[in-house]
Motif scaffolding. Sequence first.
Motif, PDB file in Angstrom:
ATOM      1  N   SER A  73       0.925  -1.231  -0.002  1.00  0.00           N
ATOM      2  CA  SER A  73      -0.191   0.168   0.083  1.00  0.00           C
ATOM      3  C   SER A  73       0.716   1.262  -0.082  1.00  0.00           C
ATOM      4  O   SER A  73       0.590   2.154  -0.695  1.00  0.00           O
ATOM      5  CB  SER A  73      -1.120   0.120   1.002  1.00  0.00           C
ATOM      6  N   PHE A  74       1.777   1.345   0.804  1.00  0.00           N
ATOM      7  CA  PHE A  74       2.638   2.343   0.879  1.00  0.00           C
ATOM      8  C   PHE A  74       3.427   2.433  -0.681  1.00  0.00           C
ATOM      9  O   PHE A  74       3.914   3.826  -1.012  1.00  0.00           O
ATOM     10  CB  PHE A  74       3.836   2.516   1.837  1.00  0.00           C
ATOM     11  N   SER A  75       3.785   1.455  -1.214  1.00  0.00           N
ATOM     12  CA  SER A  75       4.495   1.614  -2.625  1.00  0.00           C
ATOM     13  C   SER A  75       3.638   2.372  -3.616  1.00  0.00           C
ATOM     14  O   SER A  75       4.001   2.940  -4.199  1.00  0.00           O
ATOM     15  CB  SER A  75       5.036   0.239  -2.654  1.00  0.00           C
ATOM     16  N   VAL A  76       2.239   1.874  -3.514  1.00  0.00           N
ATOM     17  CA  VAL A  76       1.318   2.481  -4.575  1.00  0.00           C
ATOM     18  C   VAL A  76       1.001   3.901  -4.213  1.00  0.00           C
ATOM     19  O   VAL A  76       1.314   4.625  -5.193  1.00  0.00           O
ATOM     20  CB  VAL A  76      -0.136   1.633  -4.442  1.00  0.00           C
ATOM     21  N   VAL A  77       0.628   4.143  -2.910  1.00  0.00           N
ATOM     22  CA  VAL A  77       0.472   5.512  -2.598  1.00  0.00           C
ATOM     23  C   VAL A  77       1.750   6.330  -2.912  1.00  0.00           C
ATOM     24  O   VAL A  77       1.877   7.514  -3.176  1.00  0.00           O
ATOM     25  CB  VAL A  77       0.192   5.606  -1.145  1.00  0.00           C
ATOM     26  N   GLY A  78       3.123   5.968  -2.550  1.00  0.00           N
ATOM     27  CA  GLY A  78       4.331   6.490  -2.778  1.00  0.00           C
ATOM     28  C   GLY A  78       4.525   6.881  -4.495  1.00  0.00           C
ATOM     29  O   GLY A  78       5.180   7.661  -4.809  1.00  0.00           O
ATOM     30  N   GLY A  82       4.794  10.420  -5.888  1.00  0.00           N
ATOM     31  CA  GLY A  82       5.895  10.761  -6.658  1.00  0.00           C
ATOM     32  C   GLY A  82       5.552  11.314  -8.089  1.00  0.00           C
ATOM     33  O   GLY A  82       6.312  12.287  -8.572  1.00  0.00           O
ATOM     34  N   TYR A  83       4.698  10.384  -8.549  1.00  0.00           N
ATOM     35  CA  TYR A  83       4.193  10.822 -10.151  1.00  0.00           C
ATOM     36  C   TYR A  83       3.635  12.176  -9.934  1.00  0.00           C
ATOM     37  O   TYR A  83       3.762  12.810 -10.895  1.00  0.00           O
ATOM     38  CB  TYR A  83       3.024   9.788 -10.609  1.00  0.00           C
ATOM     39  N   MET A  91       8.543   9.912  -3.678  1.00  0.00           N
ATOM     40  CA  MET A  91       8.122   8.395  -3.737  1.00  0.00           C
ATOM     41  C   MET A  91       9.265   7.558  -2.610  1.00  0.00           C
ATOM     42  O   MET A  91       8.523   6.541  -1.964  1.00  0.00           O
ATOM     43  CB  MET A  91       8.370   7.749  -5.160  1.00  0.00           C
ATOM     44  N   LEU A  92      10.339   7.677  -2.679  1.00  0.00           N
ATOM     45  CA  LEU A  92      11.299   6.969  -1.820  1.00  0.00           C
ATOM     46  C   LEU A  92      10.964   7.439  -0.368  1.00  0.00           C
ATOM     47  O   LEU A  92      11.094   6.670   0.579  1.00  0.00           O
ATOM     48  CB  LEU A  92      12.610   7.236  -2.376  1.00  0.00           C
TER      49      LEU A  92
END
Length: 138
Positions: A73-78, A82-83, A91-92
């Motif tokens: 979930s944090f990867s998708v939100v990040g 970031g986009y 994003m990181l």
Amino acid sequence: EQSLHNILMIVEHCLKAIDIQSTSAALVLYNSCLPISSMLQMPAFISSRLPALYLDFEGQRLAEQLFQWIIISFSVVGFCWGYYCQQISQMLYVLAAGVFLSCLLVLPPWPMYRRNPVNWARSLRESEHRSISSKKNR
């Protein structure tokens, strides 16, 4: 100390097989390892005050699922953040926050991971001792 003794018996057997003076070598090895084994045991007054430091099998499954859901979930939100910002560093940062949160929730042995304790079978020695003592009482 019993397992250390078993290991030393195996070492002694191996030394006998290669024709070295095994008794003196095993005694030297045993005497040098004895202080180490006594240092590895935690004193009773410390171990009695420590909380349980284990996870049961269901707790391990829950911790793994929680870790995966937080990271995904944090990867998708990040990625979305970031986009939107057009900054990979943003994003990181979001991903790093997810890793930190998952480590905080998953690594310590929280009580929610110990709700289904495992009931282990009695040791063979304990069972033999009970059967022998019951035969003596007959």
